[in-house]
Design a protein around this motif. Structure first.
Motif, PDB file in Angstrom:
ATOM      1  N   LEU A 162       0.820  -1.266   0.018  1.00 56.17           N
ATOM      2  CA  LEU A 162       0.074   0.252   0.189  1.00 56.17           C
ATOM      3  C   LEU A 162       0.810   1.165  -0.312  1.00 56.17           C
ATOM      4  N   GLN A 163       0.058   2.463  -1.225  1.00 54.67           N
ATOM      5  CA  GLN A 163       0.891   3.531  -0.979  1.00 54.67           C
ATOM      6  C   GLN A 163       0.140   4.448  -0.319  1.00 54.67           C
ATOM      7  N   LEU A 164       0.679   5.402  -0.358  1.00 53.70           N
ATOM      8  CA  LEU A 164       0.337   6.647   0.805  1.00 53.70           C
ATOM      9  C   LEU A 164       0.648   8.281  -0.033  1.00 53.70           C
ATOM     10  N   VAL A 165      -0.267   8.780  -0.186  1.00 54.30           N
ATOM     11  CA  VAL A 165       0.188  10.136  -1.057  1.00 54.30           C
ATOM     12  C   VAL A 165      -0.529  11.454  -0.094  1.00 54.30           C
ATOM     13  N   GLU A 166       0.504  12.119   0.313  1.00 51.01           N
ATOM     14  CA  GLU A 166      -0.312  13.347   1.271  1.00 51.01           C
ATOM     15  C   GLU A 166      -0.651  14.613   0.478  1.00 51.01           C
ATOM     16  N   LEU A 221      -6.054  18.924   4.085  1.00 42.78           N
ATOM     17  CA  LEU A 221      -5.405  17.939   3.242  1.00 42.78           C
ATOM     18  C   LEU A 221      -6.005  16.320   3.525  1.00 42.78           C
ATOM     19  N   SER A 222      -5.580  15.639   2.294  1.00 41.58           N
ATOM     20  CA  SER A 222      -5.457  14.892   1.291  1.00 41.58           C
ATOM     21  C   SER A 222      -4.619  13.715   1.560  1.00 41.58           C
ATOM     22  N   CYS A 223      -4.879  12.695   2.045  1.00 43.43           N
ATOM     23  CA  CYS A 223      -4.380  11.512   1.657  1.00 43.43           C
ATOM     24  C   CYS A 223      -4.980   9.868   0.823  1.00 43.43           C
ATOM     25  N   THR A 224      -4.278   9.815  -0.337  1.00 40.19           N
ATOM     26  CA  THR A 224      -4.469   8.896  -1.428  1.00 40.19           C
ATOM     27  C   THR A 224      -3.871   7.470  -1.142  1.00 40.19           C
ATOM     28  N   ALA A 225      -4.349   6.517  -1.041  1.00 38.12           N
ATOM     29  CA  ALA A 225      -4.297   5.132  -0.801  1.00 38.12           C
ATOM     30  C   ALA A 225      -4.210   4.302  -3.218  1.00 38.12           C
ATOM     31  N   SER A 226      -2.869   3.630  -3.026  1.00 34.50           N
ATOM     32  CA  SER A 226      -2.900   3.062  -4.370  1.00 34.50           C
ATOM     33  C   SER A 226      -3.669   2.180  -4.754  1.00 34.50           C
ATOM     34  N   ASP A 227      -5.056   1.244  -3.374  1.00 35.12           N
ATOM     35  CA  ASP A 227      -5.647   0.517  -4.239  1.00 35.12           C
ATOM     36  C   ASP A 227      -6.374  -0.141  -2.202  1.00 35.12           C
ATOM     37  N   ASP A 228      -6.998  -0.985  -2.616  1.00 34.32           N
ATOM     38  CA  ASP A 228      -8.006  -0.805  -1.821  1.00 34.32           C
ATOM     39  C   ASP A 228      -7.910  -1.282  -1.021  1.00 34.32           C
ATOM     40  N   THR A 229      -6.874  -2.341  -0.348  1.00 37.64           N
ATOM     41  CA  THR A 229      -7.182  -2.931   0.574  1.00 37.64           C
ATOM     42  C   THR A 229      -6.315  -0.934   1.912  1.00 37.64           C
ATOM     43  N   ILE A 286       4.951  19.200   9.594  1.00 38.40           N
ATOM     44  CA  ILE A 286       5.162  18.514   8.363  1.00 38.40           C
ATOM     45  C   ILE A 286       3.319  17.239   8.679  1.00 38.40           C
ATOM     46  N   TYR A 287       2.550  17.166   8.072  1.00 34.68           N
ATOM     47  CA  TYR A 287       1.722  16.220   8.620  1.00 34.68           C
ATOM     48  C   TYR A 287       1.946  14.919   7.696  1.00 34.68           C
ATOM     49  N   TYR A 288       1.617  13.866   8.375  1.00 39.36           N
ATOM     50  CA  TYR A 288       1.824  12.470   6.788  1.00 39.36           C
ATOM     51  C   TYR A 288       0.656  12.383   7.662  1.00 39.36           C
ATOM     52  N   CYS A 289      -0.129  11.050   6.316  1.00 44.58           N
ATOM     53  CA  CYS A 289      -0.466  10.240   7.323  1.00 44.58           C
ATOM     54  C   CYS A 289      -0.095   8.797   6.310  1.00 44.58           C
ATOM     55  N   ALA A 290      -0.570   7.429   7.331  1.00 43.61           N
ATOM     56  CA  ALA A 290       0.136   6.419   8.093  1.00 43.61           C
ATOM     57  C   ALA A 290      -1.699   5.434   8.289  1.00 43.61           C
ATOM     58  N   ALA A 291      -1.441   3.920   7.632  1.00 43.20           N
ATOM     59  CA  ALA A 291      -2.437   3.483   7.803  1.00 43.20           C
ATOM     60  C   ALA A 291      -1.974   1.785   8.426  1.00 43.20           C
ATOM     61  N   TRP A 310       3.429   4.440   5.170  1.00 39.95           N
ATOM     62  CA  TRP A 310       3.238   6.241   5.571  1.00 39.95           C
ATOM     63  C   TRP A 310       3.321   6.987   4.183  1.00 39.95           C
ATOM     64  N   GLY A 311       2.451   7.899   4.169  1.00 39.63           N
ATOM     65  CA  GLY A 311       2.689   8.538   3.098  1.00 39.63           C
ATOM     66  C   GLY A 311       4.113   9.416   3.407  1.00 39.63           C
ATOM     67  N   GLN A 312       4.787  10.474   2.193  1.00 41.44           N
ATOM     68  CA  GLN A 312       5.998  11.374   2.672  1.00 41.44           C
ATOM     69  C   GLN A 312       5.681  12.203   3.155  1.00 41.44           C
TER      70      GLN A 312
END
Length: 123
Positions: free
Chosen positions: A2-6, A20-28, A93-98, A113-115
């Motif tokens: 899974l990849q996350l992009v803020e 802020l938005s966090c976009t995930a790469s897939d349905d997981t 700096i704000y990070y999203c994490a799953a 984690w996102g960047q």
């Protein structure tokens, strides 16, 4: 994996708002607890807000409760952090994490984690 992009960070005046938005790469993404952390200059990373996979349970740190709102849209594999009434101390700096931890789980329990996206609040 899974990849996350803020996105959505930037420069804002005191009292202003950012979403802020966090976009995930897939349905997981749907199965994970999603959190926003932040790290200010020369400070340790801190937990800001958490939302469970169901979207029904949320947690906010005392520093942001009442001003920030976390949400998620599993149909679009996205999560959001709406930040209102911003203060200079929100600069970070704000990070999203799953991950699979509980609402108050530390950062070490988050697997993905996102960047990060930078938020600067100034007068």
């Amino acid at each position: 994996q899974l990849q996350l992009v803020e996105s959505g960070g930037g420069l804002v005046q005191i009292g202003g708002s950012l979403n802020l938005s966090c976009t995930a790469s897939d349905d997981t993404f749907k199965q994970y607890t999603l959190a926003w952390f932040r790290q200010a200059p020369e400070s340790e990373r801190e937990l800001v807000a958490v939302i469970k996979s169901s979207g029904l349970s949320r947690f906010y740190s005392g520093a942001v409760r009442g001003r920030f709102t976390i949400s998620r849209d599993s149909t679009e594999n996205k999560a959001y952090l709406l930040m209102n009434n911003l203060k200079s101390e929100d600069t970070a700096i704000y990070y999203c994490a799953a991950g699979e931890g509980g609402l108050r789980a530390p950062g070490s329990e988050y697997k993905y984690w996102g960047q990060g996206t930078r938020v600067t609040v100034s007068s």
